[in-house]
Scaffold this motif. Structure first.
Motif: not given
Length: 285
Positions: A104-114, A118-122
């Protein structure tokens, strides 16, 4: 009279200080929920599997990052993964070990601020970014909806369910999920009223609006998200007539489910079932 004025003045000062502290807490409550690892933009990731670093540009000029791990061998589909509330892709990339060797392919993401994102997390931003990553798979990796599985881990289960209400992936997997941020906050900050929270992440309301089959994994010794919350989500989905399965990991806590054979077998069963169903659909065409 002078004494009364003095008392009123002191009470006013105390009230202003209290309101200031409340305001400070309200606008910084994300720091009580999220514990990101921040990485410099020139940080170089290193993993035992091949990967591609992906950057998406936001409308406000900020950037968010993800990692795409291609499957080992012919791809059976892609897992879009939303990780927990601490760390960054630097450590969460290790999840590839459970998926890439299985084809399986995997696309893993970071949230804003992680990480490098960048950008403020909301909460709104988390949901908007999830949709962007889903569209990225469709537009840039030529993935159809029945090629995609959404996987939410801990805090990421709320993001996964929100995305599941707007899309029709082949399957939704939830590991150590909570019913809502208000319910979870009561476990750690019982003095904070639910109306005070700027993050709702109300999975209990959303799970009934999803369109895809769901599998829930939860350890019965979870010290962060009570086992009862994962079970409650299952019961809500079951009552709503959803195709849902609950996997109880005896002895499992919040961070070690992947070490249990029962988890690994259930994960293989889900992945194999999705792949088999997609194969049948192709034959029927």
């Amino acid at each position: 009279m002078k004494f009364l004025k003095t008392m009123l003045y002191l009470l006013s000062v105390i009230l202003l200080i209290f309101l200031g502290l409340v305001g400070l807490l309200y606008y910084n409550q994300d720091k009580l929920i999220f514990f990101p690892e921040v990485l410099p933009e020139d940080y170089t990731y290193s993993f035992p599997y091949r990967f591609e670093e992906v950057r998406l540009d936001l409308e406000d000029g900020e950037k968010i990052y993800g990692l795409f791990f291609p499957a080992k061998g012919p791809s059976k589909g892609t897992v879009l993964y939303f990780h927990g509330n601490a760390g960054s892709l630097r450590s969460w990339g290790g999840v590839a070990e459970d998926l890439v060797p299985r084809g399986w392919d995997l696309l893993m993401t970071d949230y804003r601020g992680y990480g490098k994102s960048r950008a403020r997390l909301t909460e709104k931003g988390m949901y908007e970014d999830a949709e962007k990553w889903y569209s990225y798979l469709q537009d840039h990796k030529a993935k159809k909806e029945n090629d995609i599985l959404i996987y939410g881990r801990s805090i990421g289960t709320g993001v996964a369910l929100e995305l599941g209400t707007k899309t029709s992936p082949a399957h939704i997997l939830l590991e150590t999920p909570y019913t809502s941020m208000a319910d979870l906050a009561k476990e750690f900050y019982p003095f904070v009223p639910s109306w005070f929270l700027s993050f709702t992440l109300d999975s209990k309301k959303k799970i009934g609006n999803t369109k895809s089959p769901i599998t829930i994994f939860h350890g019965d010794q979870d010290e962060i998200v009570p086992f009862e919350q994962g079970k409650a989500l299952f019961e809500v989905a079951n009552q709503e007539g959803k195709e849902v399965r609950f996997i109880r990991i005896e002895g499992g806590n919040h961070n070690n489910l992947s070490f249990y054979p029962k988890y690994q077998k259930a994960l293989s069963d889900v992945l194999d079932s999705v792949h088999a169903n997609r194969g049948k659909a192709k034959v029927q065409r």
